[in-house]
Design a protein around this motif. Sequence first.
Motif, PDB file in Angstrom:
ATOM      1  N   THR A 272      -7.585  13.289 -10.788  1.00  0.00           N
ATOM      2  CA  THR A 272      -8.762  14.069 -10.385  1.00  0.00           C
ATOM      3  C   THR A 272      -8.783  15.456 -11.039  1.00  0.00           C
ATOM      4  O   THR A 272      -9.802  16.140 -10.988  1.00  0.00           O
ATOM      5  N   GLU A 273      -7.655  15.888 -11.595  1.00  0.00           N
ATOM      6  CA  GLU A 273      -7.610  17.231 -12.207  1.00  0.00           C
ATOM      7  C   GLU A 273      -7.595  17.180 -13.729  1.00  0.00           C
ATOM      8  O   GLU A 273      -7.473  18.206 -14.382  1.00  0.00           O
ATOM      9  N   ARG A 274      -7.699  15.958 -14.290  1.00  0.00           N
ATOM     10  CA  ARG A 274      -7.549  15.854 -15.749  1.00  0.00           C
ATOM     11  C   ARG A 274      -8.716  16.483 -16.509  1.00  0.00           C
ATOM     12  O   ARG A 274      -8.516  17.147 -17.520  1.00  0.00           O
ATOM     13  N   LEU A 278      -8.266  19.397 -19.221  1.00  0.00           N
ATOM     14  CA  LEU A 278      -8.743  19.231 -20.600  1.00  0.00           C
ATOM     15  C   LEU A 278      -9.759  20.314 -20.949  1.00  0.00           C
ATOM     16  O   LEU A 278      -9.767  20.847 -22.072  1.00  0.00           O
ATOM     17  N   GLU A 279     -10.593  20.641 -19.989  1.00  0.00           N
ATOM     18  CA  GLU A 279     -11.582  21.704 -20.184  1.00  0.00           C
ATOM     19  C   GLU A 279     -10.864  23.035 -20.442  1.00  0.00           C
ATOM     20  O   GLU A 279     -11.243  23.827 -21.297  1.00  0.00           O
ATOM     21  N   ARG A 280      -9.760  23.229 -19.716  1.00  0.00           N
ATOM     22  CA  ARG A 280      -8.950  24.444 -19.887  1.00  0.00           C
ATOM     23  C   ARG A 280      -8.351  24.470 -21.306  1.00  0.00           C
ATOM     24  O   ARG A 280      -8.353  25.509 -21.971  1.00  0.00           O
ATOM     25  N   ALA A 281      -7.850  23.310 -21.756  1.00  0.00           N
ATOM     26  CA  ALA A 281      -7.283  23.245 -23.119  1.00  0.00           C
ATOM     27  C   ALA A 281      -8.374  23.557 -24.147  1.00  0.00           C
ATOM     28  O   ALA A 281      -8.151  24.293 -25.107  1.00  0.00           O
ATOM     29  N   ARG A 282      -9.569  23.021 -23.914  1.00  0.00           N
ATOM     30  CA  ARG A 282     -10.683  23.257 -24.851  1.00  0.00           C
ATOM     31  C   ARG A 282     -11.059  24.739 -24.886  1.00  0.00           C
ATOM     32  O   ARG A 282     -11.364  25.295 -25.944  1.00  0.00           O
ATOM     33  N   ASP A 316       4.584  13.959  -5.946  1.00  0.00           N
ATOM     34  CA  ASP A 316       3.555  14.819  -5.336  1.00  0.00           C
ATOM     35  C   ASP A 316       2.795  15.600  -6.409  1.00  0.00           C
ATOM     36  O   ASP A 316       2.132  16.589  -6.129  1.00  0.00           O
ATOM     37  N   PHE A 317       2.960  15.202  -7.657  1.00  0.00           N
ATOM     38  CA  PHE A 317       2.195  15.814  -8.749  1.00  0.00           C
ATOM     39  C   PHE A 317       1.904  14.699  -9.760  1.00  0.00           C
ATOM     40  O   PHE A 317       2.497  13.620  -9.702  1.00  0.00           O
ATOM     41  N   GLY A 318       0.989  14.971 -10.654  1.00  0.00           N
ATOM     42  CA  GLY A 318       0.719  13.998 -11.720  1.00  0.00           C
ATOM     43  C   GLY A 318       0.036  12.747 -11.205  1.00  0.00           C
ATOM     44  O   GLY A 318      -0.469  12.699 -10.079  1.00  0.00           O
ATOM     45  N   GLY A 319       0.023  11.733 -12.048  1.00  0.00           N
ATOM     46  CA  GLY A 319      -0.659  10.496 -11.689  1.00  0.00           C
ATOM     47  C   GLY A 319      -0.290   9.411 -12.675  1.00  0.00           C
ATOM     48  O   GLY A 319       0.602   9.587 -13.506  1.00  0.00           O
ATOM     49  N   PRO A 320      -1.001   8.288 -12.628  1.00  0.00           N
ATOM     50  CA  PRO A 320      -0.644   7.170 -13.501  1.00  0.00           C
ATOM     51  C   PRO A 320      -0.933   7.465 -14.975  1.00  0.00           C
ATOM     52  O   PRO A 320      -1.704   8.375 -15.287  1.00  0.00           O
ATOM     53  N   LEU A 321      -0.329   6.683 -15.835  1.00  0.00           N
ATOM     54  CA  LEU A 321      -0.676   6.759 -17.258  1.00  0.00           C
ATOM     55  C   LEU A 321      -2.174   6.510 -17.378  1.00  0.00           C
ATOM     56  O   LEU A 321      -2.750   5.754 -16.585  1.00  0.00           O
ATOM     57  N   PRO A 322      -2.825   7.139 -18.362  1.00  0.00           N
ATOM     58  CA  PRO A 322      -4.288   6.966 -18.444  1.00  0.00           C
ATOM     59  C   PRO A 322      -4.700   5.594 -18.979  1.00  0.00           C
ATOM     60  O   PRO A 322      -3.926   4.937 -19.671  1.00  0.00           O
ATOM     61  N   GLN A 323      -5.906   5.194 -18.621  1.00  0.00           N
ATOM     62  CA  GLN A 323      -6.574   4.077 -19.303  1.00  0.00           C
ATOM     63  C   GLN A 323      -7.263   4.719 -20.502  1.00  0.00           C
ATOM     64  O   GLN A 323      -7.895   5.772 -20.352  1.00  0.00           O
TER      65      GLN A 323
END
Length: 363
Positions: A272-274, A278-282, A316-323
């Motif tokens: 939910t925070e990706r 990514l917007e922050r990286a941009r 309690d942080f992160g998430g699954p590998l992306p699709q």
Amino acid sequence: MDLLSLARNVKHRVEEPLTDALTVAKIVTDPRNPVLLTLSTALVNPLYRAAFLASAAGSGVLRCLAVRPCDLESLAEYLDIPEDDRPRLRAWLETGVRLGELGRREGCYRLKSPTARLLAQPGNDAVAAALEEILRFHVPVLLDAPRMLSAGRRFSLQDQDGTVIARSSLALRSMVQAAIDRTLDREGPVRLLEIGCGTGAYVRYAAESNPRLTAVAVDLQQEVAARAADNMAAWGLTERVETRQGDLRTLDLQPQFDLVTLHNNIYYFPETERVEALERARSLLAPGGRMLLTTSCQGGGNLGLDVLNLWFTYADFGGPLPQADELVSQMEKAGFTDVRATRIIPGQPFRAFVGTNSPVHSA
Ligand SMILES: C[S@@+](CC[C@H](N)C(=O)[O-])C[C@H]1O[C@@H](n2cnc3c(N)ncnc32)[C@H](O)[C@@H]1O
């Protein structure tokens, strides 16, 4: 005593009184024994060997013994082990001998098994670290999952030894480097920002590929950033690379970069925070700058990646590998244009994602 030793003992003791032999025979013919024997040879012994080797590689013992056979005292000095604990070090080394990984002759330990010799080679450090990662992080999630759920416990970033992960992550080195080769301008000045730099090996690779490149290398974990800074000094790159501890989400930097790289860490951000990350990286890119993100994706049928996924499910942080297609759409939502996802090797779940901070969008 293991079952084979027990059976051998019985063979050697047939001369002893019948009652004793009968009792032993009853124990040996216990129907559970074949199960125990199978467990011991198929599961337990390899696990013991793997744990010993991972520890011997991670502590530097294998590398030390690759140079020359060493006695207890010189190994204790190398590992900085106090006098009182030397018998304990001996007990551990003797277990390595018993497992067949080490040999001992005239009081000196040496590498014995082919696997120990292979893992001792500096070029195989990432493989040794991957073995340690499996034992330290993958095994606990398999072992503790139901108990963690009952206790409402989750893994945190502190449960990961960042320096082991940074080393093991380099097992993907050839694929990440291929992605850098395809993206990095080799001529002219390039300002690179690397997020989650780990050892710093990819910043070094980029700097060696383009002599006019300068970089800021950032890692969230203090000890990882400190190790990367030491590496930059050892590689003679401190003039061109600034290394610092920092979090992408709160980095205080001007939007000045031509290239932002994120290698093997998008799954450190919850799904939910990706888009926000990514917007922050941009936002740190100059107009027209590009982002290169590399990561393993879901759906490769790789058991190791499935267990990594499981670990993050229990964190309690992160998430699954992306699709892959989901990540493309997240990059587009974050404002990147010309987003492309490329498989580095056909059939492999590892992909490179490139997007541009279009001058129109960033204006
Ligand atoms: C699996 S390691 C990969 C290291 C390196 N990029 C590589 O591929 O070898 C992921 C790294 O990303 C870092 N990281 C995770 N979240 C981060 C964040 N929000 N900001 C900066 N670094 C982060 C972690 O501390 C960790 O060192």
